[in-house]
Design a protein around this motif. Structure first.
Motif, short mmCIF file in Angstrom:
data_model
loop_
_atom_site.label_atom_id
_atom_site.label_comp_id
_atom_site.label_asym_id
_atom_site.label_seq_id
_atom_site.Cartn_x
_atom_site.Cartn_y
_atom_site.Cartn_z
N LEU A 56 0.86 -1.17 0.00
CA LEU A 56 0.00 0.00 0.00
C LEU A 56 0.90 1.23 0.00
CD1 LEU A 56 -2.98 0.91 0.08
CD2 LEU A 56 -2.68 1.28 2.54
N GLN A 57 0.98 1.88 -1.15
CA GLN A 57 1.75 3.11 -1.27
C GLN A 57 0.85 4.25 -0.84
OE1 GLN A 57 5.05 3.72 -2.20
NE2 GLN A 57 4.58 5.82 -1.57
N MET A 58 1.30 5.02 0.15
CA MET A 58 0.48 6.10 0.70
C MET A 58 1.21 7.41 0.50
SD MET A 58 -0.87 4.29 4.21
CE MET A 58 0.72 4.37 5.02
N ASN A 59 0.60 8.31 -0.24
CA ASN A 59 1.17 9.62 -0.52
C ASN A 59 0.28 10.72 0.06
OD1 ASN A 59 3.22 8.35 -2.05
ND2 ASN A 59 1.95 8.44 -3.89
N SER A 60 0.83 11.91 0.16
CA SER A 60 0.08 13.08 0.65
C SER A 60 -0.63 12.76 1.95
CB SER A 60 -0.93 13.53 -0.41
OG SER A 60 -0.28 13.84 -1.63
N LEU A 61 0.09 12.18 2.88
CA LEU A 61 -0.52 11.75 4.13
C LEU A 61 -0.97 12.93 4.97
CD1 LEU A 61 1.88 8.81 4.89
CD2 LEU A 61 -0.60 8.64 4.70
N LYS A 62 -2.06 12.69 5.69
CA LYS A 62 -2.69 13.71 6.53
C LYS A 62 -2.77 13.19 7.97
CE LYS A 62 -5.83 14.61 2.65
NZ LYS A 62 -7.26 14.65 2.24
N PRO A 63 -2.88 14.08 8.93
CA PRO A 63 -3.00 13.62 10.32
C PRO A 63 -4.17 12.65 10.52
CG PRO A 63 -2.50 15.95 10.28
CD PRO A 63 -2.74 15.55 8.85
N GLU A 64 -5.25 12.82 9.77
CA GLU A 64 -6.40 11.92 9.90
C GLU A 64 -6.13 10.53 9.34
OE1 GLU A 64 -6.36 15.01 8.57
OE2 GLU A 64 -7.75 15.15 6.87
N ASP A 65 -4.99 10.34 8.71
CA ASP A 65 -4.61 8.99 8.27
C ASP A 65 -3.96 8.19 9.40
OD1 ASP A 65 -3.61 10.45 5.16
OD2 ASP A 65 -5.42 9.27 5.53
N THR A 66 -3.74 8.82 10.53
CA THR A 66 -3.14 8.13 11.67
C THR A 66 -4.05 7.00 12.14
OG1 THR A 66 -1.94 10.09 12.42
CG2 THR A 66 -2.41 8.39 14.07
N ALA A 67 -3.50 5.79 12.19
CA ALA A 67 -4.29 4.61 12.54
C ALA A 67 -3.38 3.39 12.54
CB ALA A 67 -5.41 4.39 11.54
N VAL A 68 -3.93 2.28 12.98
CA VAL A 68 -3.28 0.99 12.78
C VAL A 68 -3.79 0.43 11.45
CG1 VAL A 68 -2.95 -1.34 13.65
CG2 VAL A 68 -3.09 0.58 15.25
N TYR A 69 -2.86 0.02 10.62
CA TYR A 69 -3.20 -0.45 9.28
C TYR A 69 -3.07 -1.97 9.23
CZ TYR A 69 -3.40 4.25 7.41
OH TYR A 69 -3.77 5.55 7.15
N TYR A 70 -4.09 -2.62 8.65
CA TYR A 70 -4.15 -4.07 8.59
C TYR A 70 -4.27 -4.53 7.13
CZ TYR A 70 -5.57 -3.63 13.50
OH TYR A 70 -5.63 -3.33 14.84
N CYS A 71 -3.60 -5.63 6.82
CA CYS A 71 -3.87 -6.27 5.55
C CYS A 71 -4.74 -7.51 5.80
CB CYS A 71 -2.59 -6.65 4.82
SG CYS A 71 -1.58 -7.89 5.64
N ALA A 72 -5.43 -7.94 4.77
CA ALA A 72 -6.34 -9.07 4.88
C ALA A 72 -6.33 -9.86 3.58
CB ALA A 72 -7.75 -8.58 5.20
N ALA A 73 -6.65 -11.15 3.69
CA ALA A 73 -6.64 -12.01 2.52
C ALA A 73 -7.81 -12.99 2.58
CB ALA A 73 -5.33 -12.79 2.44
N ASP A 74 -8.34 -13.30 1.41
CA ASP A 74 -9.47 -14.24 1.32
C ASP A 74 -9.51 -14.83 -0.08
OD1 ASP A 74 -12.32 -14.52 3.14
OD2 ASP A 74 -12.38 -15.17 1.04
N ARG A 75 -9.92 -16.08 -0.17
CA ARG A 75 -9.98 -16.71 -1.48
C ARG A 75 -11.19 -16.27 -2.29
NH1 ARG A 75 -8.23 -22.99 -1.73
NH2 ARG A 75 -6.13 -22.78 -0.86
#
Length: 123
Positions: free
Chosen positions: A81-100
């Protein structure tokens, strides 16, 4: 073995960029739909982006469209996940997920979840 492991989080200033990685041990990786979500303190988990295994189609939440880009490297069993132009409201814990299943995309019903990586954007 942990099925998904995120990395790449950290502290960045407003306007900066980060690239999150998620290494997967699920197999066959190329047949999994992959998603990124985040959860900020006191808020519900939020869908950000997903990439299907059928045609590699990508999907984005309006809040990140044009700023975040999801991609996958099947040879490395990794989703990014390429994240550009980050803002303070992007502050969080980020999770990836997978499913068939091809249809999970924006839902929270993914079979596998990572442990999360913290992203903090300072103003």
């Amino acid at each position: 073995q942990v099925p998904l492991v995120e990395s790449g989080g950290g502290l960045v200033h407003t306007g900066g960029s980060l690239r999150l990685s998620c290494a997967a041990s699920v197999r066959p990786f190329s047949f999994y739909t992959l998603g990124w979500f985040r959860q900020a303190p006191g808020k519900e988990r939020e869908f950000l982006a997903a990439i299907s295994w059928i045609g590699g189609n990508t999907y984005y939440a309006d809040s990140v469209k044009g700023r975040f880009t999801i991609s996958r490297d099947n040879a490395k069993s990794t989703v990014y996940l390429q994240m550009n132009s980050l803002k303070p409201e992007d502050t969080a814990v980020y999770y990836c997920a997978a499913d068939r299943r091809a249809g999970v995309i924006r839902s929270f019903e993914y079979e596998y979840w990572g442990q999360g990586t913290q992203v903090t954007v300072s103003s």
